[in-house]
Design a protein around this motif. Structure first.
Motif, short mmCIF file in Angstrom:
data_model
loop_
_atom_site.label_atom_id
_atom_site.label_comp_id
_atom_site.label_asym_id
_atom_site.label_seq_id
_atom_site.Cartn_x
_atom_site.Cartn_y
_atom_site.Cartn_z
N ARG A 185 42.59 -10.74 23.11
CA ARG A 185 41.74 -11.70 22.39
C ARG A 185 40.40 -11.05 22.03
O ARG A 185 39.89 -11.23 20.92
N ALA A 186 39.85 -10.28 22.95
CA ALA A 186 38.58 -9.60 22.69
C ALA A 186 38.71 -8.59 21.55
O ALA A 186 37.83 -8.47 20.70
N LEU A 187 39.82 -7.88 21.52
CA LEU A 187 40.05 -6.92 20.44
C LEU A 187 40.25 -7.65 19.11
O LEU A 187 39.74 -7.21 18.08
N LEU A 188 40.96 -8.76 19.13
CA LEU A 188 41.11 -9.56 17.91
C LEU A 188 39.74 -10.02 17.40
O LEU A 188 39.46 -9.94 16.20
N ASP A 189 38.91 -10.49 18.31
CA ASP A 189 37.58 -10.93 17.92
C ASP A 189 36.78 -9.78 17.31
O ASP A 189 36.08 -9.96 16.31
#
Length: 53
Positions: free
Chosen positions: A44-48
């Motif tokens: 999720r952090a990488l997507l953000d």
């Protein structure tokens, strides 16, 4: 494995491919481990990051 590949692609400035792989990794982690698992959170952090959030 998808998350590792996505991170490598991001390092190579292949953002579109990285986004696709990260989305797949996030979906798989979410389905397998749930939203609070560290791999899901990492994806999720990488997507953000990729989405500019």
């Amino acid at each position: 494995m998808e998350l590792v590949a996505a991170t490598a692609l991001l390092g190579l400035r292949r953002d579109t491919e990285a986004r696709v792989r990260t989305g797949s990794a996030h979906d798989a982690c979410l389905a397998s481990f749930g939203p609070l698992h560290h791999r899901t959170v990492e994806a999720r952090a990488l997507l953000d990051r990729l989405d500019g959030a």
